[in-house]
Every structure is written in C-alpha cells, then in structure tokens.
Scaffold this active site. Structure first.
Site: not given
Ligand code: IMP
Ligand code: MG
Length: 179
Positions: A38, A93, A96, A145, A158
């Site tokens: 990402g 990127d 979340d 999202f 992407r």
């Molecule tokens: P985490 O939940 O902070 O561990 O994020 C995990 C991964 O989920 C991120 O690095 C992104 O690749 C993916 N992700 C989370 N939210 C989004 C979104 O809104 N769009 C696309 N990918 C997302």
């Molecule tokens: Mg991803």
C-alpha cells in the site's frame, strides 16, 4: 467514486510530511522502510522529497487469513534491510486499527534498530486498537473505505493518482465483475 483528495492535495500533503521528517532528523542518516504494498506510491514520492542521506528497504506484512486468529499478522523478513544500530522510519499507507504498525515497530526494535518512528499518508478517525500513534501523518480522514495512490480494494485501484472513497454502489458494481 467520490474524490476525497486530488493529486495536487496529495502532493502538498506529502511535501508537508517530508518537511516534518526533515525537521525531525536534520541531516542525520536514515533508513526508510516501505510497508508493502500500500505504501508503494507514497514511498516513491516521499523519498525524493527527503534531504538526509537515505537507505531504503521494504517489508511485507500480511494478515493471516483462514486461521482462527483473524488478526494475526505475518511479517516476511526475507527482503528486510539490515537495521542494526540504525535510525529507522517505517512508511505505511494508512493507520486504521493500528495493528500493522504496532506489530512492525515492535519487530524492528527486536531486530536491533536504535530508533523507530512511523509515517503514514492517512489516519482514520475511529477508535484504534492500539495505544501508539504514527509520528508523522499527512491527512486525518473519516472512517470510510478509500482507494488510490497505492491503496487497494482487492488489489485494484492502486494506480489511481487521486484518493477516492469506495461507496456502496461502487462495491455493488464491482461484485458483478470477476475480481
Ligand atoms: P491496520 O488496521 O492499521 O493494521 O491497517 C491494515 C491495512 O489495512 C493497511 O495497511 C491498509 O493496507 C489496509 N486498509 C485499512 N483501511 C483501508 C482503506 O480504507 N482502504 C484500503 N486499505 C485499507
Ligand atoms: Mg492493503
């Protein structure tokens, strides 16, 4: 698809991010590591805006699917650059739930980095699962999202130069296609 951030806005945000990183590290050598996949587009733009001597590397972190623990994150060390005694900046990127960065920051500390900080393009305004926060954030966004500028939906989008919000009707249209 609704545009959340234009190409120009993204450029300005990444430029601001680079300025904050430059101000923090000065001319001190830095090892920057991209969390694949990402952060690919952000990373390419960001490293060209930084002015200190840089070493660059990548790390692959993927959530383990199919197991009982859906939150388990698998870190592939195969492509990891040597970080022993280095100041490291991890670039992702989006923040979340925060689980990915939390896990990777921990991993890099264990591998012997002398300091580890994190920079993200986006931080979602939602309850995060972890207590840490990214050290550098370009944009705070609502809990929607988003795709484009490196971010994907099932590995699509992407390559979009802007950041778009994938809404319910976009998803319905996509599920009609074979992914
Ligand atoms: P985490 O939940 O902070 O561990 O994020 C995990 C991964 O989920 C991120 O690095 C992104 O690749 C993916 N992700 C989370 N939210 C989004 C979104 O809104 N769009 C696309 N990918 C997302
Ligand atoms: Mg991803």
């Amino acid at each position: 698809m609704r545009t959340l951030l234009t190409e120009q806005e993204l450029h300005a945000g990444v430029n601001r991010l680079a300025g904050e990183i430059d101000a923090c590290y000065g001319n001190h050598p830095l090892t920057v590591i991209a969390v694949m996949t990402g952060s690919l587009v952000l990373f390419a733009d960001l490293i060209r805006m930084l002015s200190m001597p840089l070493r660059v590397g990548i790390v692959q972190a993927s959530s383990y699917r199919g197991g009982t623990d859906a939150g388990e994150l698998v870190v592939d060390r195969a492509m990891m650059i040597d970080v022993v005694g280095r100041d490291v900046l991890l670039v992702d990127d989006i923040f979340d739930t925060g689980k990915t960065l939390h896990r990777l920051l921990d991993e890099l500390g264990q591998l012997g980095a002398s300091s580890v900080r994190s920079a993200v393009l986006l931080r979602k305004q939602r309850p995060h699962a972890v207590s840490i926060r990214p050290d550098f954030t370009a944009f705070e966004i609502a809990d929607e999202f988003v795709v484009g500028y490196g971010l994907d939906y099932r590995d699509h989008f992407r390559n979009l130069p802007f950041l778009g919000v994938l809404e319910a009707d976009d998803l319905a249209a996509l599920s009609g296609e074979s992914a």
